[in-house]
Design a protein around this motif. Structure first.
Motif, mmCIF file in Angstrom:
data_model
loop_
_atom_site.group_PDB
_atom_site.id
_atom_site.type_symbol
_atom_site.label_atom_id
_atom_site.label_comp_id
_atom_site.label_asym_id
_atom_site.label_seq_id
_atom_site.Cartn_x
_atom_site.Cartn_y
_atom_site.Cartn_z
ATOM 1 N N PRO A 1 -0.589 79.753 31.775
ATOM 2 C CA PRO A 1 -0.297 81.008 32.662
ATOM 3 C C PRO A 1 1.115 80.694 33.264
ATOM 4 O O PRO A 1 1.844 81.921 33.524
ATOM 5 N N GLY A 2 1.418 79.688 33.684
ATOM 6 C CA GLY A 2 2.572 79.527 34.271
ATOM 7 C C GLY A 2 3.841 79.897 33.490
ATOM 8 O O GLY A 2 4.769 80.416 33.738
ATOM 9 N N ALA A 3 3.835 79.602 32.267
ATOM 10 C CA ALA A 3 4.768 79.714 30.775
ATOM 11 C C ALA A 3 4.687 81.242 30.860
ATOM 12 O O ALA A 3 5.912 81.835 30.965
ATOM 13 N N LEU A 4 3.727 81.930 30.792
ATOM 14 C CA LEU A 4 3.710 83.427 30.351
ATOM 15 C C LEU A 4 4.429 84.133 31.695
ATOM 16 O O LEU A 4 5.140 85.082 31.697
ATOM 17 N N TRP A 5 3.985 83.782 32.815
ATOM 18 C CA TRP A 5 4.605 84.367 34.126
ATOM 19 C C TRP A 5 6.094 84.277 33.993
ATOM 20 O O TRP A 5 6.842 85.021 34.413
ATOM 21 N N ARG A 6 6.659 83.114 33.843
ATOM 22 C CA ARG A 6 8.088 82.646 33.811
ATOM 23 C C ARG A 6 8.983 83.573 32.672
ATOM 24 O O ARG A 6 9.619 84.075 32.703
ATOM 25 N N LEU A 7 8.111 83.894 31.431
ATOM 26 C CA LEU A 7 8.738 84.854 30.598
ATOM 27 C C LEU A 7 8.812 86.207 31.027
ATOM 28 O O LEU A 7 9.723 86.842 30.782
ATOM 29 N N TYR A 8 7.496 86.654 31.759
ATOM 30 C CA TYR A 8 7.803 87.912 32.294
ATOM 31 C C TYR A 8 8.669 88.012 33.539
ATOM 32 O O TYR A 8 9.396 89.043 33.501
ATOM 33 N N LEU A 9 9.030 87.052 34.072
ATOM 34 C CA LEU A 9 9.652 87.063 35.151
ATOM 35 C C LEU A 9 11.295 87.206 34.855
ATOM 36 O O LEU A 9 12.054 87.828 35.516
ATOM 37 N N ARG B 1 13.879 79.412 23.233
ATOM 38 C CA ARG B 1 14.951 80.359 23.462
ATOM 39 C C ARG B 1 15.141 80.747 24.844
ATOM 40 O O ARG B 1 16.219 81.117 25.507
ATOM 41 N N ALA B 2 14.177 80.909 25.765
ATOM 42 C CA ALA B 2 14.145 81.451 26.888
ATOM 43 C C ALA B 2 14.740 80.342 27.879
ATOM 44 O O ALA B 2 15.631 80.638 28.805
ATOM 45 N N ALA B 3 14.415 79.154 27.836
ATOM 46 C CA ALA B 3 15.072 78.050 28.423
ATOM 47 C C ALA B 3 16.476 77.898 28.016
ATOM 48 O O ALA B 3 17.362 77.754 28.961
ATOM 49 N N ALA B 4 16.906 78.046 26.726
ATOM 50 C CA ALA B 4 18.374 78.162 26.416
ATOM 51 C C ALA B 4 18.993 79.097 27.086
ATOM 52 O O ALA B 4 20.095 78.988 27.692
ATOM 53 N N PHE B 5 18.653 80.270 27.068
ATOM 54 C CA PHE B 5 19.146 81.504 27.841
ATOM 55 C C PHE B 5 19.303 81.087 29.189
ATOM 56 O O PHE B 5 20.366 81.456 29.934
ATOM 57 N N CYS B 6 18.434 80.543 29.910
ATOM 58 C CA CYS B 6 18.300 80.357 31.217
ATOM 59 C C CYS B 6 19.505 79.316 31.494
ATOM 60 O O CYS B 6 20.466 79.252 32.452
ATOM 61 N N ARG B 7 19.778 78.337 30.473
ATOM 62 C CA ARG B 7 20.850 77.054 30.870
ATOM 63 C C ARG B 7 22.032 77.695 30.614
ATOM 64 O O ARG B 7 23.029 77.458 31.566
ATOM 65 N N VAL B 8 22.371 78.648 29.651
ATOM 66 C CA VAL B 8 23.637 79.302 29.308
ATOM 67 C C VAL B 8 23.838 80.150 30.583
ATOM 68 O O VAL B 8 25.133 80.015 31.028
ATOM 69 N N THR C 1 18.171 76.730 36.297
ATOM 70 C CA THR C 1 18.295 75.432 35.645
ATOM 71 C C THR C 1 16.779 75.101 35.701
ATOM 72 O O THR C 1 16.267 74.408 34.990
ATOM 73 N N GLU C 2 16.270 75.282 36.783
ATOM 74 C CA GLU C 2 14.816 74.937 37.166
ATOM 75 C C GLU C 2 13.925 75.425 36.228
ATOM 76 O O GLU C 2 13.080 75.031 35.530
ATOM 77 N N LEU C 3 14.292 76.884 36.077
ATOM 78 C CA LEU C 3 13.171 77.710 35.483
ATOM 79 C C LEU C 3 13.342 77.406 33.677
ATOM 80 O O LEU C 3 12.575 77.172 33.101
ATOM 81 N N ALA C 4 14.704 77.011 33.187
ATOM 82 C CA ALA C 4 14.887 76.455 31.919
ATOM 83 C C ALA C 4 14.176 75.160 31.832
ATOM 84 O O ALA C 4 13.393 74.878 30.587
ATOM 85 N N ASP C 5 14.216 74.209 32.637
ATOM 86 C CA ASP C 5 13.283 72.804 32.611
ATOM 87 C C ASP C 5 11.938 73.310 32.462
ATOM 88 O O ASP C 5 11.233 72.387 31.768
ATOM 89 N N GLU C 6 11.432 73.984 33.221
ATOM 90 C CA GLU C 6 9.988 74.464 33.270
ATOM 91 C C GLU C 6 9.516 74.968 31.982
ATOM 92 O O GLU C 6 8.600 74.643 31.324
ATOM 93 N N LEU C 7 10.407 75.929 31.340
ATOM 94 C CA LEU C 7 10.046 76.646 30.159
ATOM 95 C C LEU C 7 10.286 75.603 28.918
ATOM 96 O O LEU C 7 9.183 75.606 27.821
#
Length: 212
Positions: free
Chosen positions: A80-88, A152-159, A193-199
């Motif tokens: 659920p944490g992963a899905l929440w972060r994708l929607y966020l 892909r989401a994590a990479a997008f957040c890092r960039v 960056t934190e969001l990327a690490d979590e994803l």
């Protein structure tokens, strides 16, 4: 973070994830995990295109608060944490596609990694391209390789974080009209960056059949 939400909910700049929890955390956690697992299992077993489309665009009509109530308090390293972060992430992009696109494009220019390749945004990356990418990533979570969607989401957040940090360096703190701009951008870069690490952590867990 406002106490009352509207539909669709809009987040003020930099306010990513502070939500008030339910009175019974154990019950909230159980509901979050059960609903996330049931939803993902059902859709992936029969990925009807219309159902997937409705899930991807769910927050456009119902607001991000509808998802937050279920999943925002779940562990960052959980389904659920992963899905929440994708929607966020999708919501943040749709609220400020021009600003996100600018930060992503700057990040792609200054980054020395392959993250922009992993993210898969069309170049040059403008508002339409980042909106499309957000939809593609969430679509992939429901109808494709879940770990790839998270990566892909994590990479997008890092960039985007790299670009946001670079924009913060450019910001003029002496500008009387925007004196807090550099600090705001720096905080946003850190949160991305934190969001990327979590994803990315969720992607690794999924690949080891350990994301629940």
């Amino acid at each position: 973070m406002p106490a009352d939400f509207h539909k669709p909910t809009r987040f003020p700049p930099g306010a990513f994830g502070a939500f008030i929890g339910a009175e019974d955390p154990a019950n909230l956690s159980r509901v979050a995990h059960d609903t996330a697992a049931a939803l993902l299992a059902r859709v992936r077993a029969d990925p009807d295109p219309e159902i997937v489309r409705r899930l991807v665009t769910y927050t456009d009509s119902h607001g991000i608060d509808a998802v937050a109530e279920l999943w925002s308090q779940a562990s960052a390293r959980s389904l659920p944490g992963a899905l929440w972060r994708l929607y966020l992430l999708r919501t943040l992009i749709r609220q400020d596609p021009r600003g996100i696109a600018l930060a992503y494009q700057r990040g792609a220019e200054v980054s020395r990694t392959i993250d922009q390749v992993v993210a898969g945004a069309v170049a040059p990356t403008g508002p339409d391209e980042v909106r499309d990418l957000a939809d593609l990533i969430l679509h992939g979570a429901f109808a494709g390789d879940f770990a790839v969607a998270l990566e892909r989401a994590a990479a997008f957040c890092r960039v985007t974080s790299a670009g946001t940090a670079d924009l913060a360096d450019d910001a003029d703190a002496s500008d009387a009209t925007h004196p807090d701009r550099p600090a705001e951008l720096t905080r946003r870069a850190l949160r991305l960056t934190e969001l990327a690490d979590e994803l990315a952590a969720c992607a690794r867990l999924w690949r080891h059949d350990a994301l629940d």
